[in-house]
Design a protein around this motif. Structure first.
Motif, PDB file in Angstrom:
ATOM      1  N   ALA A   8      12.557  54.915  68.043  1.00  0.00           N
ATOM      2  CA  ALA A   8      13.327  55.009  69.285  1.00  0.00           C
ATOM      3  C   ALA A   8      14.610  55.794  69.068  1.00  0.00           C
ATOM      4  CB  ALA A   8      13.648  53.603  69.812  1.00  0.00           C
ATOM      5  N   ARG A   9      15.232  55.609  67.906  1.00  0.00           N
ATOM      6  CA  ARG A   9      16.482  56.324  67.623  1.00  0.00           C
ATOM      7  C   ARG A   9      16.236  57.824  67.514  1.00  0.00           C
ATOM      8  NH1 ARG A   9      20.454  55.161  62.403  1.00  0.00           N
ATOM      9  NH2 ARG A   9      21.986  56.827  62.883  1.00  0.00           N
ATOM     10  N   ARG A  66      13.746  59.558  68.786  1.00  0.00           N
ATOM     11  CA  ARG A  66      13.362  60.090  70.091  1.00  0.00           C
ATOM     12  C   ARG A  66      14.592  60.285  70.983  1.00  0.00           C
ATOM     13  NH1 ARG A  66       8.726  60.785  72.539  1.00  0.00           N
ATOM     14  NH2 ARG A  66       7.656  59.765  70.815  1.00  0.00           N
ATOM     15  N   THR A  67      15.513  59.324  70.923  1.00  0.00           N
ATOM     16  CA  THR A  67      16.721  59.433  71.747  1.00  0.00           C
ATOM     17  C   THR A  67      17.559  60.634  71.329  1.00  0.00           C
ATOM     18  OG1 THR A  67      16.767  57.032  72.107  1.00  0.00           O
ATOM     19  CG2 THR A  67      18.821  58.250  72.454  1.00  0.00           C
ATOM     20  N   GLU A  68      17.735  60.816  70.026  1.00  0.00           N
ATOM     21  CA  GLU A  68      18.513  61.949  69.532  1.00  0.00           C
ATOM     22  C   GLU A  68      17.877  63.281  69.928  1.00  0.00           C
ATOM     23  OE1 GLU A  68      18.938  61.480  65.362  1.00  0.00           O
ATOM     24  OE2 GLU A  68      20.431  59.866  65.494  1.00  0.00           O
ATOM     25  N   GLN A 103      15.855  63.836  72.449  1.00  0.00           N
ATOM     26  CA  GLN A 103      15.964  64.004  73.901  1.00  0.00           C
ATOM     27  C   GLN A 103      17.372  64.472  74.293  1.00  0.00           C
ATOM     28  OE1 GLN A 103      14.718  60.174  75.359  1.00  0.00           O
ATOM     29  NE2 GLN A 103      12.542  60.774  75.492  1.00  0.00           N
ATOM     30  N   GLN A 104      18.401  63.935  73.597  1.00  0.00           N
ATOM     31  CA  GLN A 104      19.766  64.371  73.870  1.00  0.00           C
ATOM     32  C   GLN A 104      19.963  65.838  73.490  1.00  0.00           C
ATOM     33  OE1 GLN A 104      22.163  61.569  71.707  1.00  0.00           O
ATOM     34  NE2 GLN A 104      22.060  60.003  73.317  1.00  0.00           N
TER      35      GLN A 104
END
Length: 290
Positions: A177-178, A180-182, A184-185
């Motif tokens: 999740a971490r 993927r979030t990075e 996406q940002q």
């Protein structure tokens, strides 16, 4: 990075540039017949888009002409632009200020098809010359927008490649999740950069699509030194005559008042004092000798 072209450098490009096509120039009828024949001998060389492709030019002319003719010349310039049509010439600003016959300032601003700017400027000078005016200065500045567009294209391509790489990473299975979030940002930031770059490219292409041109008008004496000396002498005479009239009109009421008082005293002297107050001097007599 913007690269401003100085006027001298821009003018030197004329020697290595091509000529404008006859179809791109405004017709002589826009300013009147045989406009080119009316150009003064001091008309400056100019530069067009064919001489420096990719450069966005900015034209500015300063004219001096008799004050009473500024309004008519400004109207002729505006009518010439209107005759070309809004797709090739638009008036973006107009100014006219008059504080006296010899204190007039005016301005007219256009946005032109770049292919027409050179001929439009030369024919604008011809209109001023026919009105007994003269060109005081001509400034042509430019920005190398073509280089900026090329740099923007490279930047857009790099952003696209980087975004494609991140999207491939996002498509991999098993991302935390971490991570993927990075990713996406990062992708969102790249999309924002791509939009900003696209807007800048649109603005740069718009700069190449139209050419700003400004005409500044100022009232003043024109012609050779003899003609100017004669006009200066006439103005000095007019100012002297005006000053004399002011002095006379200022003193005249007091002179009239003094005359009326003198006449009144003379009448009182004759009517009531028998001429004793204001008596004519008698003949001079010598005293008797002892």
């Amino acid at each position: 990075m913007r690269k401003a072209f100085p006027v001298v450098a821009a003018l030197l490009l004329v020697g290595c540039g091509g000529q404008e096509t006859s179809g791109s120039a405004p017709s002589q009828d826009a300013f009147g017949a045989d406009a080119d024949n009316q150009l003064t001998a001091t008309a400056p060389p100019e530069v067009g888009p064919t001489a420096a492709p990719g450069v966005a030019f900015n034209y500015r002319y300063a004219f001096r002409l008799p004050g009473l003719r500024i309004s008519a010349v400004q109207e002729q310039h505006a009518a010439a632009c209107e005759k070309l049509g809004v797709s090739r010439c638009r008036i973006t600003g107009m100014h006219y200020a008059q504080n006296g016959p010899d204190e007039i300032e005016a301005q007219l601003a256009f946005r032109l098809d770049p292919a027409l700017a050179r001929a439009f400027g030369r024919e604008g000078i011809a209109v001023v010359a026919r009105a007994s005016g003269e060109l005081r200065s001509a400034d042509i500045t430019g920005t190398d927008v073509g280089a900026e567009i090329e740099a923007g294209n490279r930047q857009g391509s790099d952003i696209g490649d980087e975004l494609a790489r991140i999207e491939q990473q996002l498509a991999r299975p098993g991302l935390s999740a971490r991570e993927r979030t990075e990713l996406q940002q990062q992708a969102q930031a790249l999309r924002q950069s791509a939009r900003t770059n696209q807007n800048q490219q649109t603005d740069r292409r718009a700069q190449l699509a139209t050419t700003p041109m400004v005409y500044d008008y100022q009232a003043g004496d024109t012609g050779g030194p003899i003609a100017r000396a004669m006009r200066d002498s006439a103005k000095m005479f007019e100012r002297s005559l005006a000053s004399m009239i002011v002095v006379i009109l200022t003193l005249l009421p007091w002179i009239v008042l003094a005359l009326l008082i003198w006449l009144l005293l003379r009448w009182i002297n004759r009517r009531f004092l028998g001429g004793a107050l204001i008596a004519a001097p008698g003949p001079k007599t010598n005293p008797p000798e002892a």
